[in-house]
Design an enzyme around this catalytic site. Structure first.
Site, short mmCIF file in Angstrom:
data_model
loop_
_atom_site.label_atom_id
_atom_site.label_comp_id
_atom_site.label_asym_id
_atom_site.label_seq_id
_atom_site.Cartn_x
_atom_site.Cartn_y
_atom_site.Cartn_z
N ARG A 1 36.81 -22.05 69.98
CA ARG A 1 36.72 -23.50 69.73
C ARG A 1 36.90 -24.30 71.03
O ARG A 1 36.32 -25.38 71.16
CB ARG A 1 37.76 -23.91 68.69
CG ARG A 1 37.32 -23.53 67.29
CD ARG A 1 38.35 -23.89 66.27
NE ARG A 1 37.76 -23.92 64.94
CZ ARG A 1 38.45 -24.00 63.82
NH1 ARG A 1 39.75 -24.08 63.84
NH2 ARG A 1 37.84 -24.02 62.66
N LYS B 1 38.60 -15.93 47.22
CA LYS B 1 38.66 -16.92 46.14
C LYS B 1 37.28 -17.40 45.72
O LYS B 1 36.56 -18.00 46.51
CB LYS B 1 39.50 -18.12 46.58
CG LYS B 1 40.97 -17.79 46.68
CD LYS B 1 41.71 -18.83 47.50
CE LYS B 1 42.09 -18.32 48.86
NZ LYS B 1 41.41 -18.82 50.01
N GLY C 1 35.43 -19.85 59.41
CA GLY C 1 36.60 -19.20 58.81
C GLY C 1 36.75 -17.74 59.20
O GLY C 1 36.46 -17.33 60.32
N GLY D 1 35.80 -24.73 56.00
CA GLY D 1 35.73 -25.69 54.90
C GLY D 1 34.61 -26.70 55.11
O GLY D 1 33.86 -27.03 54.19
P1 AMP Z 1 38.46 -16.47 51.60
O1 AMP Z 1 39.47 -17.36 52.25
O2 AMP Z 1 38.28 -16.73 50.14
O3 AMP Z 1 37.13 -16.44 52.36
O4 AMP Z 1 39.04 -15.01 51.69
C1 AMP Z 1 39.21 -14.30 52.89
C2 AMP Z 1 40.16 -13.18 52.65
O5 AMP Z 1 39.64 -12.31 51.66
C3 AMP Z 1 40.40 -12.31 53.87
O6 AMP Z 1 41.79 -12.31 54.12
C4 AMP Z 1 39.92 -10.94 53.41
O7 AMP Z 1 40.65 -9.88 53.95
C5 AMP Z 1 40.11 -11.01 51.93
N1 AMP Z 1 39.38 -9.98 51.21
C6 AMP Z 1 38.08 -9.63 51.34
N2 AMP Z 1 37.78 -8.60 50.52
C7 AMP Z 1 38.91 -8.27 49.88
C8 AMP Z 1 39.25 -7.30 48.89
N3 AMP Z 1 38.32 -6.46 48.41
N4 AMP Z 1 40.51 -7.28 48.42
C9 AMP Z 1 41.45 -8.15 48.89
N5 AMP Z 1 41.20 -9.10 49.81
C10 AMP Z 1 39.94 -9.16 50.31
#
Ligand code: AMP
Length: 387
Positions: A35, A202, A348, A371
């Protein structure tokens, strides 16, 4: 769009809102300076055009007194000075006589950086709540405002929207302009076939993105923990895999109305996220936690990606914090890096993973805003851009 190139900068005090919300390790060292590097074009342009440069940024969230020790921008000022090969005067304050004196003594081409704007959040969330007294004060420090902080463009804070509404002239910097131009390759008539890859944890955060992209994309490849909410919604056993309960109904309804969603057909499983061992399964059992897409899924995803003309990717395909579960994400990143396609990564975690894996240069664009890029793609107007 009010481009920085339309501004008359010579002899002016130019406040630039940059996004220096960089990751720091426990020794308060910067672990990824992307950044900072991305801000150089705008700052160098202001130097060349003989402006006096005042930099504002936030760093992390500031909620308690102890955050004042760990969230200082001093380390960023030092790194910026090394990168830009010019002195950067760091003022460890967000307002007051020290700030004003430093600015009054500036010559053309000088750079002054104030302390983390969110230090003002300790006293009634003045920065995040766009407090007008604070916004007017910051605006009074300069003649011109340039917003180049894409990562916070989806928020109306005192240091972006607040300053813009209290100063005569506001413009967008080169980074924000580059982000808008590249992300519009996804939002405005993306070249087809257009394939979206969604991962991460999520579903809830990405519902708006899914609803918007499902209309435009040819297929959405779903990996990461997100896939397990969809697989569970289909009635499959997902063992101990992560699930986003609040989004189950959304997933069930979506699966009924579209055949554009491509879900994993095999999985790399462990007993927990900290697992030291792994194995591949096509069907999960009660004690399994799905932590990466399996080899057959990788091939399946590649078969959709190989002829694509546009790819948008948000969210890692596995739990990449544990090295043994990063292979799926790595393999897909490598595959895309060799394709002749427009490849856009929506900030992200995914951006950090692809940069750390060394594939960043082979992608068309890696957004600096997680975001913000998702909200732009959802079709929302970003307050920090509409200045
Ligand atoms: P998000 O903020 O929703 O984009 O989620 C990102 C997070 O999801 C990262 O910390 C990843 O390690 C986690 N993640 C991705 N795949 C998995 C999985 N199969 N089980 C648990 N966490 C995961």
């Amino acid at each position: 769009m009010k481009s920085i190139e339309n501004a008359e900068l010579k002899n002016k005090k130019v406040i630039i809102r940059v996004d220096y919300n960089v990751p720091l390790n426990e020794n308060l060292e910067i672990t990824d300076d992307n950044r900072i590097k991305e801000s150089l074009k705008t700052i160098n342009y202001c130097i060349t055009h003989e402006a006096k440069i005042i930099l504002l940024s936030h760093l992390g969230k500031v909620k308690e007194e102890k955050d004042l020790k760990t969230k200082s921008l001093r380390v960023v000022a030092k790194r910026l000075s090394e990168l830009i090969k010019s002195p950067v005067t760091f003022i460890p304050k967000t307002r007051g006589i020290e700030v004003e004196n430093a600015i009054n003594n500036m010559k053309n081409g000088d750079i002054v950086m104030l302390e983390n704007t969110r230090f003002e959040d300790l006293d009634g969330k003045k920065e995040s709540g766009n407090n007008q007294e604070l916004a007017k004060y910051w605006a009074s420090l300069g003649d011109i405002f340039i917003n180049d902080a894409f990562g916070t463009a989806h928020r109306a804070h005192a240091s972006n929207v607040g300053i813009a509404s209290n100063i005569k002239e506001s413009y967008l910097g080169f980074l924000v302009l580059k982000e808008i131009e590249n992300l519009s390759k996804v939002t405005n008539n993306p070249k087809k076939p257009f394939i979206v890859i969604l991962g991460g944890a999520k579903v809830h955060d990405k519902i708006g993105t899914i609803e918007n992209l499902i209309k435009k994309a040819d297929y959405i490849l779903v990996g990461g923990a997100m896939a397990y909410t969809f697989l569970y919604a289909k009635g499959l056993n997902i063992g101990k895999s992560l699930i986003d309960e609040d989004s189950l109904l959304f997933c069930q309804n979506l699966l009924k109305t579209t055949d554009k969603l491509i879900l994993p057909i095999d999985h790399v499983v462990g007993e927990s996220v900290n697992s030291k061992t792994k194995c591949v399964k096509t069907q999960l059992e009660n004690n399994d936690m799905g932590l990466d897409i399996g080899p057959k899924t990788r091939e399946l995803f590649k078969s959709y990606l190989k002829n694509s003309k546009t790819i948008f990717w948000n969210g890692p395909l596995g739990y990449t914090e544990n090295k043994i579960f990063e292979e799926g994400t790595r393999e897909i990143a490598k595959f895309i890096s060799n394709l002749n396609t427009t490849s856009i990564v929506g900030g992200g975690d995914t951006a950090a993973v692809i940069i750390n894996m060394g594939y960043a240069k082979k992608f068309t664009h890696i957004s600096t805003g997680g975001g913000a890029s998702l909200e732009l793609i959802e079709g929302k107007e970003l307050p920090g851009i509409n200045i």
